[in-house]
Design a protein around this motif. Structure first.
Motif, mmCIF file in Angstrom:
data_model
loop_
_atom_site.group_PDB
_atom_site.id
_atom_site.type_symbol
_atom_site.label_atom_id
_atom_site.label_comp_id
_atom_site.label_asym_id
_atom_site.label_seq_id
_atom_site.Cartn_x
_atom_site.Cartn_y
_atom_site.Cartn_z
ATOM 1 N N PHE A 278 0.988 -1.021 0.174
ATOM 2 C CA PHE A 278 -0.044 -0.054 0.252
ATOM 3 C C PHE A 278 0.933 1.019 -0.086
ATOM 4 O O PHE A 278 1.370 1.680 0.474
ATOM 5 N N CYS A 279 0.192 2.226 -0.883
ATOM 6 C CA CYS A 279 1.530 3.259 -1.276
ATOM 7 C C CYS A 279 0.675 4.921 -0.968
ATOM 8 O O CYS A 279 -0.945 4.661 -1.702
ATOM 9 N N ASN A 280 0.826 5.970 -0.140
ATOM 10 C CA ASN A 280 -0.018 6.880 -0.618
ATOM 11 C C ASN A 280 0.531 7.942 -0.985
ATOM 12 O O ASN A 280 -0.036 8.991 -1.148
ATOM 13 N N TYR A 281 0.982 7.674 -2.040
ATOM 14 C CA TYR A 281 1.656 8.467 -3.185
ATOM 15 C C TYR A 281 2.028 7.796 -4.822
ATOM 16 O O TYR A 281 1.739 6.439 -4.319
ATOM 17 N N SER A 282 1.875 8.464 -5.904
ATOM 18 C CA SER A 282 2.075 7.505 -6.721
ATOM 19 C C SER A 282 3.327 8.044 -7.160
ATOM 20 O O SER A 282 4.040 9.227 -7.287
ATOM 21 N N ASN A 283 3.841 6.926 -7.411
ATOM 22 C CA ASN A 283 5.563 6.900 -7.425
ATOM 23 C C ASN A 283 6.142 6.065 -9.562
ATOM 24 O O ASN A 283 7.110 6.411 -9.335
ATOM 25 N N GLY A 284 5.077 6.088 -9.701
ATOM 26 C CA GLY A 284 5.233 5.088 -11.276
ATOM 27 C C GLY A 284 5.090 3.686 -11.217
ATOM 28 O O GLY A 284 5.174 3.530 -12.247
#
Length: 213
Positions: free
Chosen positions: A36-42
């Motif tokens: 799970f991640c709260n930002y998009s890093n590609g």
């Protein structure tokens, strides 16, 4: 026997998440694991596991029926924010140990701890909840690593040394025996801590000096 009904959340999607996820897949081959991640890093996946983006962490964990989590972010302040948020949920922290980590039978390791490749936790040591003992880091006999602290690769705590909570010990830094490092302290890479640090701040060098901000 492991609980095959676990659903483990890896929280984070950077480099530290890679190593934690890889270790988790080896330790828990039968459990469901999601990143799970709260930002998009590609990035879309880690080792074939899809990365799910979210705006509300607790909501997405509950929606996906997650039972356990580990914070896979290295920065102390971000980790603390996650800890505070997750205390409001029923999801429980789980510790991940790389298969080459060495942990004494008499050592105590809390919940949500990550122990990296070739890390060593010796006799009578205590690593508190949500901490990181990174690759080849050393926690000698009788040492205490405070909650949400991070020992970077090859960092060493020598016999009976102690850190408070939210402490970062940089790569190749050494904390001398029977020396204390107070909470909310950063020790820079390659530093030698040969006397106790009693005031929070950032310290580095040999001899050790506090960075003025």
């Amino acid at each position: 026997m492991q609980n095959d009904n676990r659903h483990i959340a890896i929280i984070g999607s950077g480099g530290h998440a890679d190593v934690v996820t890889e270790a988790a897949l080896l330790q828990f081959p039968k459990q469901k694991i999601t990143v799970f991640c709260n930002y998009s890093n590609g990035r879309q996946s880690i080792f074939g596991i899809p990365i799910l983006n979210y705006s509300s962490l607790i909501a997405v964990l509950e929606k996906n029926q997650v039972t356990n989590f580990i914070i896979a972010v290295g920065q102390i302040e971000y980790r603390r924010n996650f800890i505070v948020e997750l205390e409001k949920s029923s999801v429980q922290p789980i510790s991940i140990f790389h298969r080459s980590a060495v942990v004494s039978a008499s050592a105590k390791v809390g919940r949500g701890v990550y122990c990296g490749p070739m890390s060593v936790i010796h006799s009578g040591a205590h690593v508190c909840d949500n901490s990181i003992v990174n690759s080849m880091a050393l926690v000698e006999h009788g040492c205490v690593v405070g909650a949400n602290s991070h020992l970077a690769p090859r960092a060493s705590l020598l016999g009976n040394a102690k850190t408070g909570q939210d402490v970062f010990i940089g790569s190749n830094a050494t904390v001398f025996p029977r020396t204390n490092v107070t909470s909310n302290t950063i020790v820079g890479a390659n530093s030698l801590v040969n006397k106790s640090i009693t005031e929070p701040g950032t310290y580095f060098g040999t001899p050790l000096a506090k960075k003025n901000v």
